[in-house]
Design a protein around this motif. Structure first.
Motif, PDB file in Angstrom:
ATOM      1  N   ALA A  41      -9.371  -5.570   3.761  1.00 45.68           N
ATOM      2  CA  ALA A  41      -9.884  -4.233   4.053  1.00 45.68           C
ATOM      3  C   ALA A  41      -8.722  -3.344   4.463  1.00 45.68           C
ATOM      4  CB  ALA A  41     -10.920  -4.292   5.173  1.00 45.68           C
ATOM      5  N   GLU A  42      -8.467  -2.275   3.722  1.00 47.34           N
ATOM      6  CA  GLU A  42      -7.284  -1.450   3.965  1.00 47.34           C
ATOM      7  C   GLU A  42      -7.587  -0.181   4.752  1.00 47.34           C
ATOM      8  OE1 GLU A  42      -5.427   0.094   0.479  1.00 47.34           O
ATOM      9  OE2 GLU A  42      -7.214   1.162  -0.197  1.00 47.34           O
ATOM     10  N   GLY A  43      -8.740  -0.088   5.384  1.00 51.96           N
ATOM     11  CA  GLY A  43      -9.105   1.152   6.068  1.00 51.96           C
ATOM     12  C   GLY A  43      -8.166   1.544   7.191  1.00 51.96           C
ATOM     13  N   ASP A  44      -7.498   0.545   7.820  1.00 54.65           N
ATOM     14  CA  ASP A  44      -6.601   0.840   8.926  1.00 54.65           C
ATOM     15  C   ASP A  44      -5.145   0.714   8.478  1.00 54.65           C
ATOM     16  OD1 ASP A  44      -6.161   1.084  11.980  1.00 54.65           O
ATOM     17  OD2 ASP A  44      -4.970  -0.657  11.390  1.00 54.65           O
ATOM     18  N   LEU A  45      -4.321   1.705   8.832  1.00 53.45           N
ATOM     19  CA  LEU A  45      -2.931   1.738   8.381  1.00 53.45           C
ATOM     20  C   LEU A  45      -2.113   0.575   8.940  1.00 53.45           C
ATOM     21  CD1 LEU A  45      -2.192   5.577   8.646  1.00 53.45           C
ATOM     22  CD2 LEU A  45      -2.726   4.245   6.596  1.00 53.45           C
ATOM     23  N   THR A  48      -3.017  -2.559   6.937  1.00 53.49           N
ATOM     24  CA  THR A  48      -2.447  -2.485   5.594  1.00 53.49           C
ATOM     25  C   THR A  48      -0.956  -2.804   5.624  1.00 53.49           C
ATOM     26  OG1 THR A  48      -4.084  -0.853   4.854  1.00 53.49           O
ATOM     27  CG2 THR A  48      -2.037  -0.989   3.601  1.00 53.49           C
ATOM     28  N   GLY A  49      -0.240  -2.198   6.575  1.00 54.54           N
ATOM     29  CA  GLY A  49       1.183  -2.463   6.708  1.00 54.54           C
ATOM     30  C   GLY A  49       1.467  -3.924   7.038  1.00 54.54           C
ATOM     31  N   SER A  50       0.629  -4.511   7.874  1.00 54.38           N
ATOM     32  CA  SER A  50       0.795  -5.918   8.241  1.00 54.38           C
ATOM     33  C   SER A  50       0.618  -6.821   7.030  1.00 54.38           C
ATOM     34  CB  SER A  50      -0.210  -6.307   9.328  1.00 54.38           C
ATOM     35  OG  SER A  50       0.022  -5.592  10.523  1.00 54.38           O
ATOM     36  N   MET A  51      -0.393  -6.540   6.213  1.00 52.47           N
ATOM     37  CA  MET A  51      -0.655  -7.376   5.043  1.00 52.47           C
ATOM     38  C   MET A  51       0.464  -7.256   4.014  1.00 52.47           C
ATOM     39  SD  MET A  51      -3.155  -9.298   5.445  1.00 52.47           S
ATOM     40  CE  MET A  51      -3.065  -9.886   3.765  1.00 52.47           C
ATOM     41  N   GLU A  52       0.989  -6.068   3.825  1.00 52.10           N
ATOM     42  CA  GLU A  52       2.090  -5.885   2.882  1.00 52.10           C
ATOM     43  C   GLU A  52       3.320  -6.659   3.361  1.00 52.10           C
ATOM     44  OE1 GLU A  52       2.412  -1.662   2.762  1.00 52.10           O
ATOM     45  OE2 GLU A  52       0.834  -1.424   1.239  1.00 52.10           O
ATOM     46  N   TRP A  53       3.571  -6.619   4.665  1.00 52.67           N
ATOM     47  CA  TRP A  53       4.714  -7.337   5.243  1.00 52.67           C
ATOM     48  C   TRP A  53       4.543  -8.848   5.074  1.00 52.67           C
ATOM     49  CZ3 TRP A  53       5.473 -10.901   9.155  1.00 52.67           C
ATOM     50  CH2 TRP A  53       6.792 -11.054   9.620  1.00 52.67           C
ATOM     51  N   VAL A  54       3.351  -9.363   5.370  1.00 51.85           N
ATOM     52  CA  VAL A  54       3.092 -10.799   5.245  1.00 51.85           C
ATOM     53  C   VAL A  54       3.266 -11.248   3.793  1.00 51.85           C
ATOM     54  CG1 VAL A  54       1.318 -12.597   5.396  1.00 51.85           C
ATOM     55  CG2 VAL A  54       1.571 -10.950   7.252  1.00 51.85           C
ATOM     56  N   ALA A  55       2.713 -10.466   2.863  1.00 47.31           N
ATOM     57  CA  ALA A  55       2.793 -10.828   1.441  1.00 47.31           C
ATOM     58  C   ALA A  55       4.244 -10.888   0.966  1.00 47.31           C
ATOM     59  CB  ALA A  55       2.004  -9.835   0.602  1.00 47.31           C
ATOM     60  N   PRO A  72     -10.925  -3.345  -1.922  1.00 47.96           N
ATOM     61  CA  PRO A  72     -12.012  -2.517  -2.462  1.00 47.96           C
ATOM     62  C   PRO A  72     -12.021  -1.179  -1.734  1.00 47.96           C
ATOM     63  CG  PRO A  72     -12.799  -4.694  -1.785  1.00 47.96           C
ATOM     64  CD  PRO A  72     -11.432  -4.529  -1.227  1.00 47.96           C
ATOM     65  N   GLY A  73     -11.928  -0.093  -2.453  1.00 52.74           N
ATOM     66  CA  GLY A  73     -11.877   1.221  -1.835  1.00 52.74           C
ATOM     67  C   GLY A  73     -13.147   1.568  -1.081  1.00 52.74           C
ATOM     68  N   ASP A  74     -12.999   2.441  -0.076  1.00 52.71           N
ATOM     69  CA  ASP A  74     -14.156   2.899   0.682  1.00 52.71           C
ATOM     70  C   ASP A  74     -15.119   3.655  -0.227  1.00 52.71           C
ATOM     71  OD1 ASP A  74     -13.310   1.831   3.048  1.00 52.71           O
ATOM     72  OD2 ASP A  74     -12.461   3.691   3.834  1.00 52.71           O
ATOM     73  N   VAL A  75     -16.388   3.341  -0.085  1.00 58.85           N
ATOM     74  CA  VAL A  75     -17.445   4.030  -0.827  1.00 58.85           C
ATOM     75  C   VAL A  75     -18.475   4.505   0.187  1.00 58.85           C
ATOM     76  CG1 VAL A  75     -19.253   3.810  -2.571  1.00 58.85           C
ATOM     77  CG2 VAL A  75     -17.090   2.567  -2.852  1.00 58.85           C
ATOM     78  N   THR A 240     -12.364  11.101   8.842  1.00 55.82           N
ATOM     79  CA  THR A 240     -12.249   9.661   8.616  1.00 55.82           C
ATOM     80  C   THR A 240     -11.619   8.981   9.824  1.00 55.82           C
ATOM     81  OG1 THR A 240     -10.034   9.819   7.642  1.00 55.82           O
ATOM     82  CG2 THR A 240     -11.920  10.062   6.145  1.00 55.82           C
ATOM     83  N   ASP A 241     -11.723   7.656   9.838  1.00 54.84           N
ATOM     84  CA  ASP A 241     -11.147   6.884  10.930  1.00 54.84           C
ATOM     85  C   ASP A 241      -9.654   7.147  11.053  1.00 54.84           C
ATOM     86  OD1 ASP A 241     -11.340   4.370  12.827  1.00 54.84           O
ATOM     87  OD2 ASP A 241      -9.670   3.969  11.472  1.00 54.84           O
ATOM     88  N   SER A 242      -8.926   7.177   9.944  1.00 52.40           N
ATOM     89  CA  SER A 242      -7.479   7.385   9.987  1.00 52.40           C
ATOM     90  C   SER A 242      -7.110   8.766  10.523  1.00 52.40           C
ATOM     91  CB  SER A 242      -6.866   7.183   8.599  1.00 52.40           C
ATOM     92  OG  SER A 242      -7.411   8.103   7.668  1.00 52.40           O
TER      93      SER A 242
END
Length: 419
Positions: A41-45, A48-55, A72-75, A240-242
């Motif tokens: 879930a990429e809703g939180d920046l 998202t940054g953490s997952m990119e770093w881990v990958a 999956p994008g927000d709908v 939005t949350d962000s």
């Protein structure tokens, strides 16, 4: 004539050498990589940054695996669980998956049982009993993040009671600042307040939900009063949350009900701002504070059918919880660990500034609560429905008694549905 013959010989030799060189060349092919799809879930920046770093770190240490991050994008009107169900319909539900309401997917055969080499990484209380299909990524909590500088300027202190909290909102509003920022455009953001309301209005002393009590309408009335009393501006229906990060960092809003992962995001935009944190006291009785471990990792049944992919998925989860990698994620999200091993810094008793802030916010008369909307006791789909109703309560004008009836009927109706 002799010189001409030598020239021909040299040319012939050169051609032969060139040909033999061509023949000596062998095509070096890189070994084929295993493509591993990781859905999150990429809703939180910060996440998202953490997952990119881990990958990136994982692929550096595992060059035979190529990680493809998928979100999956927000709908509008869809929860993250709903979007995962769409992936099932599209035959895209794989390989490593961040989950909400994992029991739904496990019961319907979409998840693979996790091996002991993965489940043994987290503490026993987080593995459940019997077959384990998902484990939490970490635990976190929710409360009020507030502009400490504004509080000091207005002579405000953290509330000791629910009435104190309302008085704080009044004072801030009268000072010309929006008291509460809410990411009303995101259905899932409404669930932040939704869990506070559920825990402190609906759960009884045994932590069982009582939707048929008068407390439900009282809960909805109190929540709508935030809008009626202008503690929440009408424009937040489309925020939005962000975007709530900017609300606090610019001083446009004073408070935000969210998690500690937002603190660094606010500080990044306004390093001079001091952020405080407190739990909203319950209106009556003991204040329950959320202990959230609902975000979990699982491996799809489809992935497990391919031994090579399954091995890659297991390696990814082992890497995620490994020493140094997991600590980085925790620091980015200001979260608490679920691993068995003692994480780095724990032996010395060191805490981050945010961890100290959260610990100080918990008072002796508060209790941690793991019961939230969307846990195994909640009916399938109720979480999304409930969050939508809270959007209606805060920004709409429909009868609260009608909305209360709809919530009760949805809870009971889905409870009685045959799986």
């Amino acid at each position: 004539m002799r010189n001409r013959w030598l020239a021909v010989v040299v040319t012939a030799v050169a051609v032969c050498l060139g040909c033999s060189g061509c023949g000596a060349k062998t095509e070096v092919r890189e070994p084929e990589k295993t493509e591993l799809r990781v859905v999150f879930a990429e809703g939180d920046l910060s996440w998202t940054g953490s997952m990119e770093w881990v990958a990136e770190r994982f692929m550096e240490e595992n060059p035979d695996i190529s990680v493809v991050l998928k979100s999956p994008g927000d709908v509008d009107g869809q929860s993250f669980t709903d979007r995962l169900k769409v992936l099932i319909a599209e035959d895209e539900f794989s390989d490593v998956l961040e989950l909400r309401e994992s029991a739904i997917f496990a019961q319907n055969g979409y998840l693979s049982e996790l091996p002991e080499s993965v489940t043994s990484l987290v503490r026993e209380e987080y593995r459940g009993k019997g077959a384990c299909y998902a484990i939490p990524r970490y635990t976190t909590t929710l409360g009020i993040l507030y502009n400490r500088d504004l509080f000091e300027k207005l002579g405000l202190s953290e509330p000791e009671s629910y009435e104190d909290f309302l008085e704080i909102c009044e004072t801030i509003r009268d000072a010309g600042v929006n008291p509460l920022a809410i990411g009303g455009a995101n259905n899932w953001h409404m669930g932040f307040w939704g869990n506070y309301l559920y825990q402190n209005y609906i759960l009884n002393e045994e932590n069982k939900a009582e939707w048929d009590s008068d407390a439900l309408e009282e809960m909805l009335t109190d929540f709508r009063s935030f809008r009626k009393k202008h503690y929440v501006d009408a424009r937040f229906q489309n925020i939005t949350d962000s975007q709530t990060v900017q609300e606090l960092s610019t001083g446009a809003s004073a408070m935000l009900y969210s998690g500690p992962w937002m603190i660094d995001q606010i500080k990044n935009l306004n390093p001079q701002m001091e952020i405080g944190f407190f739990y909203v006291p319950a209106k009556q009785g003991v204040t329950r504070i959320e202990e959230d471990r609902s975000a979990e990792w699982g491996i799809s049944a489809k992935c497990a059918e391919n031994e090579t992919k399954r091995e890659a998925a297991v390696r990814f989860l082992q890497f995620f919880y490994s020493e140094g990698i997991y600590e980085h994620v925790l620091s980015q999200m200001n979260a608490e660990s679920v691993v068995v091993r003692r994480e780095m810094g724990e032996e010395t008793g060191e805490e981050t500034k945010v961890q100290t802030l959260i610990k100080m916010a918990k008072k002796p008369d508060m209790v941690s609560c793991t019961q939230i909307i969307g846990d195994p006791d909640s009916p399938d789909g109720f979480r999304n429905f409930y969050n939508q109703k809270l959007q209606e309560v805060l920004f709409g004008n429909r009868s609260l008694s009608v909305i209360a009836t709809e919530i009760r009927q949805n809870w009971e109706g889905k409870k009685n549905e045959t799986p």
